[in-house]
Design a protein around this motif. Structure first.
Motif, mmCIF file in Angstrom:
data_model
loop_
_atom_site.group_PDB
_atom_site.id
_atom_site.type_symbol
_atom_site.label_atom_id
_atom_site.label_comp_id
_atom_site.label_asym_id
_atom_site.label_seq_id
_atom_site.Cartn_x
_atom_site.Cartn_y
_atom_site.Cartn_z
ATOM 1 N N GLU A 78 0.813 -1.210 -0.151
ATOM 2 C CA GLU A 78 0.082 0.013 0.023
ATOM 3 C C GLU A 78 0.820 1.115 0.062
ATOM 4 O O GLU A 78 0.533 2.245 -0.643
ATOM 5 N N LEU A 79 2.075 1.283 0.797
ATOM 6 C CA LEU A 79 2.776 2.248 0.714
ATOM 7 C C LEU A 79 3.557 2.671 -0.555
ATOM 8 O O LEU A 79 3.578 4.010 -0.654
ATOM 9 N N ASP A 80 3.730 1.679 -1.336
ATOM 10 C CA ASP A 80 4.305 1.883 -2.754
ATOM 11 C C ASP A 80 3.392 2.542 -3.651
ATOM 12 O O ASP A 80 3.721 3.161 -4.343
ATOM 13 N N LEU A 81 2.097 2.245 -3.376
ATOM 14 C CA LEU A 81 0.842 2.864 -4.328
ATOM 15 C C LEU A 81 0.842 4.142 -3.866
ATOM 16 O O LEU A 81 0.566 5.142 -4.574
ATOM 17 N N VAL A 82 1.031 4.619 -2.562
ATOM 18 C CA VAL A 82 0.809 6.099 -2.157
ATOM 19 C C VAL A 82 2.007 6.711 -2.826
ATOM 20 O O VAL A 82 1.723 7.782 -3.180
ATOM 21 N N ARG A 83 3.183 6.216 -2.683
ATOM 22 C CA ARG A 83 4.223 6.900 -3.312
ATOM 23 C C ARG A 83 3.939 7.082 -4.623
ATOM 24 O O ARG A 83 4.218 8.136 -5.126
ATOM 25 N N GLN A 84 3.429 6.186 -5.327
ATOM 26 C CA GLN A 84 3.378 6.262 -7.018
ATOM 27 C C GLN A 84 2.207 7.570 -7.054
ATOM 28 O O GLN A 84 2.102 8.116 -8.284
ATOM 29 N N SER A 85 1.433 7.941 -6.227
ATOM 30 C CA SER A 85 0.449 8.819 -6.211
ATOM 31 C C SER A 85 1.100 10.298 -5.954
ATOM 32 O O SER A 85 0.310 11.060 -5.955
ATOM 33 N N GLY A 86 2.461 10.185 -5.781
ATOM 34 C CA GLY A 86 3.028 11.248 -5.449
ATOM 35 C C GLY A 86 2.737 11.959 -3.961
ATOM 36 O O GLY A 86 2.918 12.925 -3.456
#
Length: 117
Positions: A18-26
């Motif tokens: 989930e944290l990686d997906l948050v990172r991908q959202s900027g």
């Protein structure tokens, strides 16, 4: 005169995926829920988030992170605090179908404030 909106600080314990997906959202949005996740659960205090990240996420995902973020108070007031255990174990229940609107009311970036491995 228009000032900054009044915000409420929330925390979210999360695993590495989930944290990686948050990172991908900027660092601006939470990812859509999976079909088996009908509710998004941000929590109202850092200690509760730390306990989940350290004691649950590490065990299940190999790492746990605590994030902190601000949401417009006027918007977030639509979600009453729910007690999920002890007196300080408080969370909000945001239906998955409302997560895009919730994300639109995040002010600033989602920040990682603790990491456990």
């Amino acid at each position: 005169m228009s000032g900054s909106p009044v915000t409420t600080t929330l925390w979210r314990p999360t695993g590495p995926v989930e944290l990686d997906l948050v990172r991908q959202s900027g660092w601006r949005a939470w990812p859509p829920r999976l079909p088996e996740q009908p509710i998004f659960y941000p929590v109202l205090n850092e200690d509760y988030a730390v306990r989940i990240a350290r004691d649950w996420n590490v065990k299940h995902d190999g790492a746990g992170f605590v994030t902190r973020f601000e949401v417009e108070s006027e918007f977030v007031a639509r979600y009453p605090a729910r007690q999920a255990g002890g007196e300080t174990i408080l969370e909000l229940w945001v239906p998955a179908e409302e997560l895009d609107e919730f994300n639109a009311h995040i002010v600033g970036e989602i920040q990682v404030v603790h990491e456990f491995r």
